[in-house]
Write a protein that holds these residues in place. Structure first.
Motif, PDB file in Angstrom:
ATOM      1  N   ARG A   1       0.802  -1.217   0.000  1.00  0.00           N
ATOM      2  CA  ARG A   1       0.000   0.000   0.000  1.00  0.00           C
ATOM      3  C   ARG A   1       0.840   1.275   0.000  1.00  0.00           C
ATOM      4  O   ARG A   1       0.552   2.236   0.730  1.00  0.00           O
ATOM      5  CB  ARG A   1      -0.977   0.012   1.172  1.00  0.00           C
ATOM      6  CG  ARG A   1      -2.077  -1.040   1.047  1.00  0.00           C
ATOM      7  CD  ARG A   1      -3.209  -0.785   2.016  1.00  0.00           C
ATOM      8  NE  ARG A   1      -4.306  -1.716   1.799  1.00  0.00           N
ATOM      9  CZ  ARG A   1      -5.502  -1.610   2.374  1.00  0.00           C
ATOM     10  NH1 ARG A   1      -5.742  -0.612   3.199  1.00  0.00           N
ATOM     11  NH2 ARG A   1      -6.452  -2.487   2.132  1.00  0.00           N
TER      12      ARG A   1
ATOM     13  N   THR B   1       1.263   4.345  -1.930  1.00  0.00           N
ATOM     14  CA  THR B   1       0.342   4.939  -2.896  1.00  0.00           C
ATOM     15  C   THR B   1       0.909   6.121  -3.683  1.00  0.00           C
ATOM     16  O   THR B   1       0.331   6.503  -4.693  1.00  0.00           O
ATOM     17  CB  THR B   1      -0.931   5.418  -2.179  1.00  0.00           C
ATOM     18  OG1 THR B   1      -0.574   6.358  -1.162  1.00  0.00           O
ATOM     19  CG2 THR B   1      -1.651   4.236  -1.530  1.00  0.00           C
ATOM     20  N   ASP B   2       1.999   6.699  -3.236  1.00  0.00           N
ATOM     21  CA  ASP B   2       2.555   7.883  -3.904  1.00  0.00           C
ATOM     22  C   ASP B   2       3.309   7.459  -5.160  1.00  0.00           C
ATOM     23  O   ASP B   2       4.294   6.717  -5.079  1.00  0.00           O
ATOM     24  CB  ASP B   2       3.493   8.615  -2.947  1.00  0.00           C
ATOM     25  CG  ASP B   2       4.003   9.925  -3.523  1.00  0.00           C
ATOM     26  OD1 ASP B   2       3.696  10.229  -4.695  1.00  0.00           O
ATOM     27  OD2 ASP B   2       4.726  10.647  -2.812  1.00  0.00           O
ATOM     28  N   PRO B   3       2.885   7.916  -6.356  1.00  0.00           N
ATOM     29  CA  PRO B   3       3.597   7.515  -7.575  1.00  0.00           C
ATOM     30  C   PRO B   3       5.048   7.985  -7.609  1.00  0.00           C
ATOM     31  O   PRO B   3       5.895   7.337  -8.229  1.00  0.00           O
ATOM     32  CB  PRO B   3       2.767   8.144  -8.700  1.00  0.00           C
ATOM     33  CG  PRO B   3       1.961   9.206  -8.053  1.00  0.00           C
ATOM     34  CD  PRO B   3       1.716   8.758  -6.651  1.00  0.00           C
TER      35      PRO B   3
ATOM     36  N   ARG C   1      -5.088  -2.767  -5.775  1.00  0.00           N
ATOM     37  CA  ARG C   1      -5.717  -1.569  -5.227  1.00  0.00           C
ATOM     38  C   ARG C   1      -4.769  -0.912  -4.222  1.00  0.00           C
ATOM     39  O   ARG C   1      -3.824  -1.518  -3.763  1.00  0.00           O
ATOM     40  CB  ARG C   1      -7.037  -1.927  -4.545  1.00  0.00           C
ATOM     41  CG  ARG C   1      -8.072  -2.546  -5.467  1.00  0.00           C
ATOM     42  CD  ARG C   1      -9.311  -2.924  -4.702  1.00  0.00           C
ATOM     43  NE  ARG C   1      -9.920  -1.768  -4.057  1.00  0.00           N
ATOM     44  CZ  ARG C   1     -10.895  -1.851  -3.156  1.00  0.00           C
ATOM     45  NH1 ARG C   1     -11.331  -3.034  -2.773  1.00  0.00           N
ATOM     46  NH2 ARG C   1     -11.397  -0.749  -2.616  1.00  0.00           N
ATOM     47  N   HIS C   2      -5.044   0.354  -3.901  1.00  0.00           N
ATOM     48  CA  HIS C   2      -4.221   1.106  -2.956  1.00  0.00           C
ATOM     49  C   HIS C   2      -2.767   1.158  -3.430  1.00  0.00           C
ATOM     50  O   HIS C   2      -1.832   1.023  -2.635  1.00  0.00           O
ATOM     51  CB  HIS C   2      -4.303   0.507  -1.551  1.00  0.00           C
ATOM     52  CG  HIS C   2      -5.703   0.386  -1.031  1.00  0.00           C
ATOM     53  ND1 HIS C   2      -6.447   1.469  -0.658  1.00  0.00           N
ATOM     54  CD2 HIS C   2      -6.496  -0.709  -0.856  1.00  0.00           C
ATOM     55  CE1 HIS C   2      -7.643   1.059  -0.251  1.00  0.00           C
ATOM     56  NE2 HIS C   2      -7.697  -0.242  -0.372  1.00  0.00           N
ATOM     57  N   ALA C   3      -2.593   1.352  -4.729  1.00  0.00           N
ATOM     58  CA  ALA C   3      -1.270   1.497  -5.323  1.00  0.00           C
ATOM     59  C   ALA C   3      -1.442   2.290  -6.620  1.00  0.00           C
ATOM     60  O   ALA C   3      -2.504   2.203  -7.250  1.00  0.00           O
ATOM     61  CB  ALA C   3      -0.635   0.133  -5.596  1.00  0.00           C
ATOM     62  N   PRO C   4      -0.454   3.067  -7.015  1.00  0.00           N
ATOM     63  CA  PRO C   4      -0.608   3.861  -8.240  1.00  0.00           C
ATOM     64  C   PRO C   4      -0.640   2.980  -9.474  1.00  0.00           C
ATOM     65  O   PRO C   4       0.020   1.947  -9.544  1.00  0.00           O
ATOM     66  CB  PRO C   4       0.625   4.770  -8.219  1.00  0.00           C
ATOM     67  CG  PRO C   4       1.628   4.033  -7.396  1.00  0.00           C
ATOM     68  CD  PRO C   4       0.835   3.284  -6.365  1.00  0.00           C
TER      69      PRO C   4
ATOM     70  N   ARG D   1       0.883  -6.645 -10.279  1.00  0.00           N
ATOM     71  CA  ARG D   1      -0.197  -6.068  -9.467  1.00  0.00           C
ATOM     72  C   ARG D   1      -1.065  -7.225  -8.970  1.00  0.00           C
ATOM     73  O   ARG D   1      -1.802  -7.833  -9.741  1.00  0.00           O
ATOM     74  CB  ARG D   1      -1.006  -5.067 -10.284  1.00  0.00           C
ATOM     75  CG  ARG D   1      -0.145  -3.916 -10.779  1.00  0.00           C
ATOM     76  CD  ARG D   1      -0.932  -2.891 -11.572  1.00  0.00           C
ATOM     77  NE  ARG D   1      -0.032  -1.903 -12.145  1.00  0.00           N
ATOM     78  CZ  ARG D   1       0.436  -0.852 -11.500  1.00  0.00           C
ATOM     79  NH1 ARG D   1       0.055  -0.656 -10.243  1.00  0.00           N
ATOM     80  NH2 ARG D   1       1.265  -0.006 -12.075  1.00  0.00           N
TER      81      ARG D   1
ATOM     82  N   ALA E   1       3.797   1.346   3.737  1.00  0.00           N
ATOM     83  CA  ALA E   1       3.561   2.765   3.512  1.00  0.00           C
ATOM     84  C   ALA E   1       4.167   3.594   4.639  1.00  0.00           C
ATOM     85  O   ALA E   1       4.308   3.126   5.772  1.00  0.00           O
ATOM     86  CB  ALA E   1       2.065   3.033   3.409  1.00  0.00           C
TER      87      ALA E   1
END
Length: 332
Positions: free
Chosen positions: A179, A181-183, A206-209, A230, A278
């Motif tokens: 998780r 999430t910041d690209p 999900r919860h990923a860029p 993914r 994260a």
């Protein structure tokens, strides 16, 4: 119940609604209707009957055609990549299908010629289009640092985790992100993974860029080098890695066991999956449970913890220093 001679009191609203009912009025539609049995109810002074229709708690309105927010969830089959390193790496990746190549007229002849040389190695290949810089700005965004070049490409095909695990050789290193999430962070981690020879990167679906231009730009070409898996169920992906012989090492700042000490106890040929969480929340409990060991990077106590991209770079360097990551094609 009243007797036959008793008059039945008309329905009335007995005072203000309780607090819970007042809150539910946001989800209610109130409709007033006349008494269905007696047409002279109003003449007797009986108030209209109050009927309340509620939507069950937790239910959602069905989406309608043209609903904006839901239509944005379906990614476009093509994306625009920009930046010279990103574009050159994409043109050299045989897995990328290129549709259009735009070059700013102000970028100079040398850029156009270098791109044309790369395009000649592909068949078929689009012809570069000379455009004004403002046209590219409008296409990719005025804030994007496109450096005078942008290409329209298909998204990369999804790699298979089991196949990647079977192809892993002795001492292979993989990176798993829980998780993150910041690209920008994911792009920087991909760049470190490519530099230190990681075989692939896995993260949740999900919860990923997603595969976006900003992530590709932050990766500076590494998105074309490091396969990205993914996983629909991240814990299941970690289970596949462990079943394939990988040791899953979760980075946890509070762990008393250091990464260097944990690796020193392991067989040199043992594949390693480096698991990072994260920033702030760290690894989820389910992710910790699927790790073989929790390890840390020793730092000064007054510094708290490292940024996730910085921690990945330090950890990957430590593994490379100890002879890991044989999939690397060159020195960082």
């Amino acid at each position: 119940m009243g007797g036959a001679g008793e008059r039945r009191e008309p329905d009335r609203l007995a005072g203000p609604l309780p607090p819970g009912d007042r809150q539910r009025r946001r989800h209610c539609r109130l409709r007033l209707g006349n008494d269905a049995q007696t047409g002279d109810a109003r003449s007797r002074g009986s108030p209209d009957r109050l009927r309340v229709t509620t939507r069950p708690r937790g239910s959602r309105r069905r989406s309608r055609p043209g609903d904006g927010p839901r239509s944005l969830r379906t990614p476009s089959p093509t994306i625009w990549l920009y930046g010279r390193h990103t574009v050159r790496a994409a043109l050299q990746n045989p897995e990328r299908r290129i549709h259009r190549v735009l070059v700013a007229q102000e970028a100079g002849r040398s850029l156009a010629e270098s791109l044309a040389r790369l395009l000649r190695r592909r068949a078929p290949a689009p012809v570069p289009e000379a455009r004004a810089r403002q046209d590219i700005d409008r296409l990719v965004g005025a804030d994007a640092t496109h450096q005078g070049v942008a290409i329209e490409v298909d998204r990369l095909p999804e790699p298979n985790l089991e196949r990647l695990c079977r192809a892993a050789g002795p001492g292979t290193v993989a990176v798993c992100l829980d998780r993150v999430t910041d690209p920008q962070n994911v792009g920087a981690i991909l760049r470190s993974a490519a530099a230190f020879g990681a075989a692939f990167l896995a993260m949740p679906e999900r919860h990923a860029p997603g595969e976006t231009a900003s992530l590709a730009k932050a990766a500076s070409g590494a998105l074309e080098i490091v396969p990205v898996v993914r996983a629909r169920r991240f814990a299941h992906a970690l289970g596949i890695l462990r079943a394939s012989g990988f040791a899953c090492l979760g980075l946890e700042p509070a762990s008393p066991d250091s990464l260097a000490a944990a690796v020193a106890r392991m067989n040199a040929d043992k594949p390693i999956a480096l698991v990072l969480g994260a920033e702030g929340s760290g690894l989820r409990p389910g992710t910790r449970a699927n790790c073989d060991s929790l390890v840390s990077i020793p730092i000064r106590g007054d510094q708290g913890s490292l940024n996730v991209s910085a921690a990945s770079a330090v950890a990957l360097y430590e593994l490379r220093r100890r002879g890991r990551s044989p999939s690397s094609t060159g020195e960082a």
